[in-house]
Write an enzyme that holds these catalytic residues in place. Structure first.
Site, short mmCIF file in Angstrom:
data_model
loop_
_atom_site.label_atom_id
_atom_site.label_comp_id
_atom_site.label_asym_id
_atom_site.label_seq_id
_atom_site.Cartn_x
_atom_site.Cartn_y
_atom_site.Cartn_z
N LYS A 204 58.09 65.06 49.42
CA LYS A 204 58.88 66.29 49.52
C LYS A 204 59.11 66.65 51.00
O LYS A 204 58.50 66.06 51.89
CB LYS A 204 58.14 67.42 48.79
CG LYS A 204 57.93 67.15 47.30
CD LYS A 204 57.25 68.35 46.66
CE LYS A 204 56.91 68.08 45.20
NZ LYS A 204 56.30 69.26 44.56
N TYR B 109 64.12 69.39 38.22
CA TYR B 109 63.11 70.37 37.79
C TYR B 109 63.55 71.18 36.58
O TYR B 109 63.02 72.28 36.35
CB TYR B 109 62.75 71.28 38.96
CG TYR B 109 61.82 70.62 39.98
CD1 TYR B 109 60.61 70.06 39.57
CD2 TYR B 109 62.14 70.58 41.33
CE1 TYR B 109 59.75 69.45 40.48
CE2 TYR B 109 61.28 69.99 42.25
CZ TYR B 109 60.09 69.43 41.81
OH TYR B 109 59.23 68.83 42.71
N ASN C 12 53.16 70.91 48.02
CA ASN C 12 52.13 69.93 47.66
C ASN C 12 52.54 68.50 47.95
O ASN C 12 52.04 67.56 47.34
CB ASN C 12 51.68 70.13 46.20
CG ASN C 12 52.80 69.92 45.22
OD1 ASN C 12 53.93 69.61 45.61
ND2 ASN C 12 52.49 70.04 43.94
N HIS D 75 55.78 64.31 44.73
CA HIS D 75 55.99 64.41 43.29
C HIS D 75 55.85 63.03 42.68
O HIS D 75 56.28 62.04 43.27
CB HIS D 75 57.41 64.95 43.01
CG HIS D 75 57.81 64.79 41.58
ND1 HIS D 75 57.49 65.72 40.61
CD2 HIS D 75 58.47 63.79 40.94
CE1 HIS D 75 57.95 65.31 39.44
NE2 HIS D 75 58.55 64.13 39.61
N GLU E 163 63.94 60.31 35.62
CA GLU E 163 63.97 60.67 37.04
C GLU E 163 64.54 59.53 37.89
O GLU E 163 65.30 59.77 38.83
CB GLU E 163 62.57 61.08 37.50
CG GLU E 163 62.15 62.40 36.85
CD GLU E 163 60.75 62.86 37.21
OE1 GLU E 163 60.42 64.01 36.90
OE2 GLU E 163 59.97 62.07 37.80
#
Ligand code: CMP
Length: 143
Positions: free
Chosen positions: A9, A49, A112, A115, A126
């Site tokens: 990310k 998402y 975080n 992913h 995805e």
């Protein structure tokens, strides 16, 4: 052969953890079959998402993932979906185990770092969302 989608990310890119993360997956023995640096559009982020659309953090999640470049990857190997999740660690870096990527480098659930697809079916969706077929490379070792 099983494949999974992994994305570093914007916080992981900005903290210069891309090399470390690539190293961990390569060292584990998984095969890199897709890799690109991409600044995701809002449409891509919202699709990615979609399952979290009703969550209170959906807006900030989309805002964050579209805030800068992301390194999108596809890794291949036996059991790679579950293994990658284990290597990544729990969603909240404050409780993820040391030795995991989030446990070693993160502190914030909204930042975080990385992913990873949560199931084989999700991985297929995805991968199709982030990569065109001709951006994935099947290869065999020759050394
Ligand atoms: P990721 O694995 O990309 O999948 C969904 C993301 O939503 C997750 O990592 C977190 O970054 C984010 N997320 C989950 N729960 C929260 C929360 N309570 N507050 C903010 N972000 C969250």
């Amino acid at each position: 052969m099983e494949r999974t989608f992994v994305a570093v990310k914007p916080d992981g890119v900005q903290r210069q953890l891309v090399g470390e993360i690539l190293w961990r997956f390569e060292s584990k023995g998984f095969k890199l079959v897709g890799l690109k640096l991409i600044h995701p559009s809002r449409e891509l982020a919202e699709n990615h998402y979609d399952v979290h659309r009703e969550r209170p953090f959906f807006g900030s999640l989309v805002e964050f993932i579209t805030s800068g470049p992301v390194v999108a990857m596809v890794w291949e190997g036996y059991g790679v979906v579950a293994s990658a999740r284990k290597m990544i660690g729990a969603t909240n870096p404050l409780t993820s185990e040391p030795g995991t990527i989030r446990g070693d480098f993160g502190v914030n659930i909204g930042r975080n770092l990385i992913h990873g697809s949560d199931a084989v079916e999700t991985a297929q969706k995805e991968i199709a969302l982030w990569f065109k077929d001709d951006e994935l490379v099947s290869w065999e070792p020759t050394i």
